[in-house]
Design a protein around this motif. Sequence first.
Motif, mmCIF file in Angstrom:
data_model
loop_
_atom_site.group_PDB
_atom_site.id
_atom_site.type_symbol
_atom_site.label_atom_id
_atom_site.label_comp_id
_atom_site.label_asym_id
_atom_site.label_seq_id
_atom_site.Cartn_x
_atom_site.Cartn_y
_atom_site.Cartn_z
ATOM 1 N N SER A 102 1.030 -1.475 0.208
ATOM 2 C CA SER A 102 0.224 -0.358 -0.404
ATOM 3 C C SER A 102 0.718 1.253 -0.487
ATOM 4 O O SER A 102 0.321 2.431 -0.316
ATOM 5 C CB SER A 102 -1.059 -0.202 1.239
ATOM 6 O OG SER A 102 0.018 0.083 2.530
ATOM 7 N N LYS A 103 1.949 0.793 1.029
ATOM 8 C CA LYS A 103 3.022 2.027 0.364
ATOM 9 C C LYS A 103 3.194 2.831 -0.974
ATOM 10 O O LYS A 103 4.123 3.401 -1.068
ATOM 11 C CB LYS A 103 3.860 2.428 1.776
ATOM 12 C CG LYS A 103 3.474 2.382 3.189
ATOM 13 C CD LYS A 103 4.675 1.500 4.282
ATOM 14 C CE LYS A 103 3.563 2.159 5.450
ATOM 15 N NZ LYS A 103 2.738 1.138 6.053
ATOM 16 N N HIS A 106 0.632 4.454 -2.582
ATOM 17 C CA HIS A 106 0.951 5.494 -2.508
ATOM 18 C C HIS A 106 1.441 6.283 -2.916
ATOM 19 O O HIS A 106 1.763 7.747 -3.808
ATOM 20 C CB HIS A 106 0.835 5.689 -1.181
ATOM 21 C CG HIS A 106 1.097 6.690 -0.469
ATOM 22 N ND1 HIS A 106 -1.316 7.327 -0.573
ATOM 23 C CD2 HIS A 106 1.040 7.552 -0.007
ATOM 24 C CE1 HIS A 106 -0.664 8.899 0.416
ATOM 25 N NE2 HIS A 106 0.578 9.122 0.281
ATOM 26 N N PRO A 110 -0.617 9.298 -4.702
ATOM 27 C CA PRO A 110 -1.112 9.216 -3.049
ATOM 28 C C PRO A 110 -2.103 9.720 -3.224
ATOM 29 O O PRO A 110 -2.910 9.843 -2.047
ATOM 30 C CB PRO A 110 -0.161 10.427 -3.049
ATOM 31 C CG PRO A 110 0.888 11.141 -4.492
ATOM 32 C CD PRO A 110 1.026 10.038 -5.210
ATOM 33 N N GLU A 111 -2.735 10.721 -4.753
ATOM 34 C CA GLU A 111 -4.460 11.221 -4.261
ATOM 35 C C GLU A 111 -5.172 9.459 -4.155
ATOM 36 O O GLU A 111 -6.117 9.654 -3.551
ATOM 37 C CB GLU A 111 -4.715 11.681 -5.565
ATOM 38 C CG GLU A 111 -6.167 12.686 -5.496
ATOM 39 C CD GLU A 111 -6.300 13.329 -4.518
ATOM 40 O OE1 GLU A 111 -7.310 13.623 -3.921
ATOM 41 O OE2 GLU A 111 -5.251 13.770 -5.082
ATOM 42 N N PHE A 113 -4.551 5.672 -3.830
ATOM 43 C CA PHE A 113 -4.312 4.693 -3.201
ATOM 44 C C PHE A 113 -3.933 4.796 -1.296
ATOM 45 O O PHE A 113 -2.435 5.732 -1.422
ATOM 46 C CB PHE A 113 -2.777 3.872 -3.115
ATOM 47 C CG PHE A 113 -3.217 3.574 -4.962
ATOM 48 C CD1 PHE A 113 -4.052 2.082 -5.206
ATOM 49 C CD2 PHE A 113 -3.477 4.165 -5.855
ATOM 50 C CE1 PHE A 113 -4.461 1.718 -6.684
ATOM 51 C CE2 PHE A 113 -3.704 3.501 -7.485
ATOM 52 C CZ PHE A 113 -4.315 2.163 -7.472
ATOM 53 N N PRO A 114 -4.492 4.624 -0.762
ATOM 54 C CA PRO A 114 -4.137 4.880 0.784
ATOM 55 C C PRO A 114 -3.120 4.027 1.383
ATOM 56 O O PRO A 114 -3.254 3.010 1.050
ATOM 57 C CB PRO A 114 -5.227 5.263 1.414
ATOM 58 C CG PRO A 114 -6.244 3.814 0.241
ATOM 59 C CD PRO A 114 -6.272 4.570 -1.073
ATOM 60 N N ILE A 115 -2.547 4.800 2.420
ATOM 61 C CA ILE A 115 -1.629 3.728 2.970
ATOM 62 C C ILE A 115 -1.991 3.192 3.876
ATOM 63 O O ILE A 115 -3.093 3.525 4.382
ATOM 64 C CB ILE A 115 0.119 4.751 4.211
ATOM 65 C CG1 ILE A 115 0.792 5.435 2.825
ATOM 66 C CG2 ILE A 115 0.066 4.157 4.567
ATOM 67 C CD1 ILE A 115 1.476 5.811 3.556
ATOM 68 N N THR A 177 -6.679 12.200 0.433
ATOM 69 C CA THR A 177 -5.564 11.499 0.485
ATOM 70 C C THR A 177 -5.066 10.225 1.878
ATOM 71 O O THR A 177 -5.601 9.937 2.919
ATOM 72 C CB THR A 177 -5.988 9.877 -0.284
ATOM 73 O OG1 THR A 177 -6.849 10.220 -1.263
ATOM 74 C CG2 THR A 177 -5.603 8.407 -0.059
ATOM 75 N N ARG A 178 -4.313 11.516 1.884
ATOM 76 C CA ARG A 178 -3.273 10.966 2.520
ATOM 77 C C ARG A 178 -3.772 11.918 4.487
ATOM 78 O O ARG A 178 -3.259 11.407 5.323
ATOM 79 C CB ARG A 178 -1.535 11.976 2.345
ATOM 80 C CG ARG A 178 -0.421 11.828 3.549
ATOM 81 C CD ARG A 178 -0.601 10.933 3.929
ATOM 82 N NE ARG A 178 1.075 11.385 4.616
ATOM 83 C CZ ARG A 178 1.371 10.179 5.279
ATOM 84 N NH1 ARG A 178 0.369 8.668 5.419
ATOM 85 N NH2 ARG A 178 2.643 10.825 6.418
ATOM 86 N N GLU A 181 -6.146 9.259 5.906
ATOM 87 C CA GLU A 181 -4.965 8.171 6.371
ATOM 88 C C GLU A 181 -3.796 8.785 7.763
ATOM 89 O O GLU A 181 -4.255 7.926 8.216
ATOM 90 C CB GLU A 181 -4.182 7.620 5.810
ATOM 91 C CG GLU A 181 -3.178 6.844 6.102
ATOM 92 C CD GLU A 181 -2.013 6.958 6.451
ATOM 93 O OE1 GLU A 181 -1.216 6.609 7.115
ATOM 94 O OE2 GLU A 181 -1.353 8.415 6.091
#
Length: 193
Positions: A102-103, A106, A110-111, A113-115, A177-178, A181
């Motif tokens: 996931s990292k 992201h 980043p917009e 795919f959440p971590i 998203t970030r 999270e």
Amino acid sequence: MIENYKNNASIEQYDKDYYEIIQFVDSIREDAGILELNMICRLAYSWMPTILREISPARWHHQPTEEVFWKLRNVNGFEGALEFVDVMGKVAPVNKSWVGTSKVLHFVNPEWFPIWDSRVARVFSIKSNHKVNQKSTYVDYLTFIAKCPAQLKDQAQHAVNKVIIGACSNLNPVCKTRAIEKVLFFEGRRQKA
């Protein structure tokens, strides 16, 4: 949770490193391929308290493998993110871990795919490492982030950016998203204490 973040969060080296990784990945040239994606995996694991043991390009399940980076970078929207993850197998390509994978997702995009992290999982009452590292759990989390009301995302983004940019004015604002999270991560860490 957002109020708790605004009142108690502070900038950490972790936040500064995040920005540098995002900036580096953004600078990757247009002819990038699997080598660059593998290097992003290594960067992600340098940011984590976990040792990178395995990268399996075939587990991305996107062909040709050389184009995975650009397919990932060009995802536009949560529906596209869910489709990208759906094509992948149950076993994650990076360390067989959906947390680590996931990292990587992201850092490349980043917009959308959440971590996913064990501290975030704690907020959802998920405590088993086996459950944390299941593809279906990451898909549920991705769906949760996608369905968060826009007002909540805006509030989280405002709170996180106020803390981060207030402490370090040379850092760029985080995406929504970030921000969600980051608030969840902070809450999960608080719950453990």
